[in-house]
Motif scaffolding. Sequence first.
Motif, PDB file in Angstrom:
ATOM      1  N   THR A  43       1.142  -1.471  -0.212  1.00 25.09           N
ATOM      2  CA  THR A  43      -0.078  -0.030   0.372  1.00 25.09           C
ATOM      3  C   THR A  43       1.006   1.029   0.017  1.00 25.09           C
ATOM      4  OG1 THR A  43      -2.086  -1.152   1.049  1.00 25.09           O
ATOM      5  CG2 THR A  43      -1.510   1.544   1.450  1.00 25.09           C
ATOM      6  N   GLU A  47       0.744   4.326  -2.207  1.00 24.12           N
ATOM      7  CA  GLU A  47       0.034   5.619  -2.383  1.00 24.12           C
ATOM      8  C   GLU A  47       1.948   6.271  -2.813  1.00 24.12           C
ATOM      9  OE1 GLU A  47      -3.166   6.301  -0.748  1.00 24.12           O
ATOM     10  OE2 GLU A  47      -2.354   4.404   0.187  1.00 24.12           O
ATOM     11  N   ALA A  70      -6.789   5.758   4.441  1.00 24.15           N
ATOM     12  CA  ALA A  70      -7.099   5.766   3.419  1.00 24.15           C
ATOM     13  C   ALA A  70      -6.612   4.453   3.170  1.00 24.15           C
ATOM     14  CB  ALA A  70      -6.347   6.160   1.986  1.00 24.15           C
ATOM     15  N   SER A  71      -5.571   3.879   3.762  1.00 20.75           N
ATOM     16  CA  SER A  71      -4.765   2.364   2.896  1.00 20.75           C
ATOM     17  C   SER A  71      -5.803   1.295   3.949  1.00 20.75           C
ATOM     18  CB  SER A  71      -4.032   2.004   3.548  1.00 20.75           C
ATOM     19  OG  SER A  71      -3.908   1.240   4.718  1.00 20.75           O
ATOM     20  N   HIS A  74      -9.208   0.981   1.541  1.00 22.17           N
ATOM     21  CA  HIS A  74      -8.889   0.057  -0.197  1.00 22.17           C
ATOM     22  C   HIS A  74      -8.582  -1.391   0.233  1.00 22.17           C
ATOM     23  CE1 HIS A  74      -6.404  -1.144  -2.924  1.00 22.17           C
ATOM     24  NE2 HIS A  74      -5.513  -2.017  -2.450  1.00 22.17           N
ATOM     25  N   HIS A  75      -7.971  -1.886   1.672  1.00 21.55           N
ATOM     26  CA  HIS A  75      -7.731  -3.104   1.745  1.00 21.55           C
ATOM     27  C   HIS A  75      -9.224  -3.850   2.103  1.00 21.55           C
ATOM     28  CE1 HIS A  75      -3.898  -2.612   2.521  1.00 21.55           C
ATOM     29  NE2 HIS A  75      -3.642  -3.933   1.929  1.00 21.55           N
ATOM     30  N   ALA A  79     -13.030  -5.620  -5.069  1.00 20.01           N
ATOM     31  CA  ALA A  79     -12.241  -5.424  -6.107  1.00 20.01           C
ATOM     32  C   ALA A  79     -12.467  -6.214  -7.001  1.00 20.01           C
ATOM     33  CB  ALA A  79     -10.222  -5.719  -5.543  1.00 20.01           C
ATOM     34  N   HIS A 116      -0.172  -2.826  -6.149  1.00 21.53           N
ATOM     35  CA  HIS A 116      -1.049  -2.260  -5.604  1.00 21.53           C
ATOM     36  C   HIS A 116      -2.759  -2.463  -6.140  1.00 21.53           C
ATOM     37  CE1 HIS A 116      -2.850   1.577  -3.462  1.00 21.53           C
ATOM     38  NE2 HIS A 116      -3.084   0.687  -2.725  1.00 21.53           N
ATOM     39  N   SER A 118      -2.776  -1.865  -9.266  1.00 16.43           N
ATOM     40  CA  SER A 118      -3.368   0.174 -10.345  1.00 16.43           C
ATOM     41  C   SER A 118      -2.906  -1.060 -12.080  1.00 16.43           C
ATOM     42  CB  SER A 118      -3.122   0.593 -10.634  1.00 16.43           C
ATOM     43  OG  SER A 118      -3.436   1.209  -9.513  1.00 16.43           O
ATOM     44  N   HIS A 130      -6.498   0.701  -8.484  1.00 14.61           N
ATOM     45  CA  HIS A 130      -6.636   0.024  -7.494  1.00 14.61           C
ATOM     46  C   HIS A 130      -6.918  -1.168  -7.249  1.00 14.61           C
ATOM     47  CE1 HIS A 130      -4.860   4.161  -4.737  1.00 14.61           C
ATOM     48  NE2 HIS A 130      -4.123   4.051  -6.265  1.00 14.61           N
ATOM     49  N   SER A 132      -9.859  -1.859  -8.533  1.00 12.91           N
ATOM     50  CA  SER A 132     -11.280  -2.110  -9.198  1.00 12.91           C
ATOM     51  C   SER A 132     -11.555  -0.723 -10.562  1.00 12.91           C
ATOM     52  CB  SER A 132     -12.196  -1.458  -8.392  1.00 12.91           C
ATOM     53  OG  SER A 132     -11.749  -0.001  -7.860  1.00 12.91           O
ATOM     54  N   HIS A 164     -10.738  10.557  -9.662  1.00  9.99           N
ATOM     55  CA  HIS A 164      -9.455   9.563  -9.708  1.00  9.99           C
ATOM     56  C   HIS A 164      -9.216  10.129 -11.342  1.00  9.99           C
ATOM     57  CE1 HIS A 164      -9.100   6.545  -7.028  1.00  9.99           C
ATOM     58  NE2 HIS A 164      -9.907   7.228  -7.267  1.00  9.99           N
TER      59      HIS A 164
END
Lengths: 432, 68
Positions: A43, A47, A70-71, A74-75, A79, A116, A118, A130, A132, A164
Motif C-alpha cells: 500500500t 501511495e 485510506a489504506s 482500500h483493503h 475488487a 497495488h 493498478s 487500485h 477496481s 480519479h
Amino acid sequence: MSKFVAILKKRYKRIIRMKKFVVPFICLFVIMANTFIVEGAETHTGESENATHNHDECSCHHEEKYDPGASAFHHIADANAFHLFGDYYLPLPCLLYSPGNGFTFLMSNAFDMHHHGSGTKAIDGYVMVHGSIMRVNQEGFPMDGEVEVSCYTEKEAADGKVTHQVVYKEKCYDLDKKTSYDGGIMGGGVTSFYDFGMTKNVFTMILAFLILFFLFRKAAVSYITRKGQAPKGVQAVIEPLFEFIRNEVAIPFLGSKYEKYLPYLMSIFFFILGLNLIGQLPFFPGSGNVTGNLSVTLVLAVIAALITNFSGNKNYWQHVFNMPGVPLPIKFILTPVELLGLFIKPMTLMLRLFANITAGHIVIIIFVSLIFIFGQAGENLGGSILGGVMAVPLTLFMMAIELLVAFVQAFVFCILTASYIGAAIEEHHEHH
Amino acid sequence: MTGTLAAIGAGLAVIGAGIGIGNIGSKAMEAIARQPEVVGDIRSNMILMAALIEGAALIAIILSIFVK
C-alpha cells in the motif's frame, strides 16, 4: 523431595504437551500478522505514486506520504482482481457494459496489473485503479482497443470532491466513479458504465457456498451411514451448532411452526458464519470482506424483511396499522412509528453486521499501520521495529476478538430474524 | 471541523451504548446468580438486548464515518 520432583516432572510434561499446540498457534498468528505487514508495505509503495496538477501539465512523481485511513478503506473494499501475493493477482472475469460502446468481456489480468492493483493498460476506455475497474469520462482518450497508460492520480476540487484521473501520454483524463449495479438510484451517482463481473466478494461467496455444501453433505451422509451411533468427524462439528440454533433460537421464538422457517434460519446462520470466518484469513482463499460489504448485508436484510412481512398474519398487521387497546389519539402517533419500524428493523440488521465486521477489519489494519506510522513510511528502521513489536500482539488480540465477533454476529442476525418472524406469526392472545 | 465533530459524535454514541450494555450485563449476572437454572434463557436474551442497543449506536457511528 522425590515426590516433589515427580510432581515437577509431571507438570513439565504437561507444559511440553501444551507447547505442541501453543507454538504452532502463535506461529500461525505471527504469519497472519506478517501478511498484513507485507500488504501494508505494498500500500505504501502504491501511495507514493501521485501526480502534480498544474492545469494542463500532468506527470507522475513520487510523494512520500502514508495515509492509514485510506489504506484501511482500500483493503476492506471489494475488487475486480484477487490479490495473491506480490504482483500476482488471480484473474476474475469482468463483464462490462456501457450504453455507447456495448459489452466488453475480459479477464482482469488483461489490464496487466502491477503493484497495488493498478493496471498499466486501458482497454476500450476501461482502466484498473487500485483493484477496481473505472472508465475514462473525458474526450480525447482512445475508447477502442488497448493502449498503455503511465499512472493514476487524484484531483481534488474546491468542494472537496475527489476525481480519479489516468495519465496517458502526459495528459490527465478524468475517470468516472466506480460503478454501482443500481445505476445510481441508491446514491453513488450515475455512471457511464455497468460492471456485471465476478468480483472478489462474489468469488468468496461461491467459495463459502461450496465449503458449506460439502460439509453439510458429509454430515447428512453420516446421518444415514452411522445411524444410532455417536456423531463423528464433520457431523460432530455441525451437529452442536445446528442443535444450538434449533433449540435456543428457532423453538423459543417461533414455537410450534419452527420447522417451516428452520431451513432459512440455518442457511442465514451458517452462510454468515462461513463468510465471517473466511474473511478472517488475511491471505488468498480468505481476505474477501463479504459480510463487511453494505450491499451484501442489504440483500440479507431485505430477504429477512420479505420473509417477515409475507408470513405476517392478520394479528401482526393489526398491531401495525390499528393497535388494539390503545386510545384513538395515541394511534396517530403509534401507527407512523410502527410503520417506520417495518423499515428500521431490517436497516439495523443490515448496519449491525456491516459495522461490526468492518470495524474489526479497520482496527486490525490501523494496528498494522503503526509500523508505517512509527517507521515514517520506511525511512526509520528502528521505528518500524518498534511499531512491529507493538503491532503483532495488538493484531493478535484483535483477531481473537474478531473470532468471537464472527460467531456472535452470525448468532445475533439469526436470533433477531427469528424474533421478527416470531412476532409476525404470533397467534392472537388476550391483552385488551 | 466536521471531521472532529463526527469523531466526538462517535464517542458519545459509544458512551451511550456502553452504559446500556453494561446495565444489561450487570443485571443478567445478578439474574444468573439468583437463578442459575435458567442461565441459557438469560444468556440468549442478554445477547439479543445487547444487539438491539448496539444497533442504535452503530447507526450513529456509521453516520459519523460517512459525514464529511
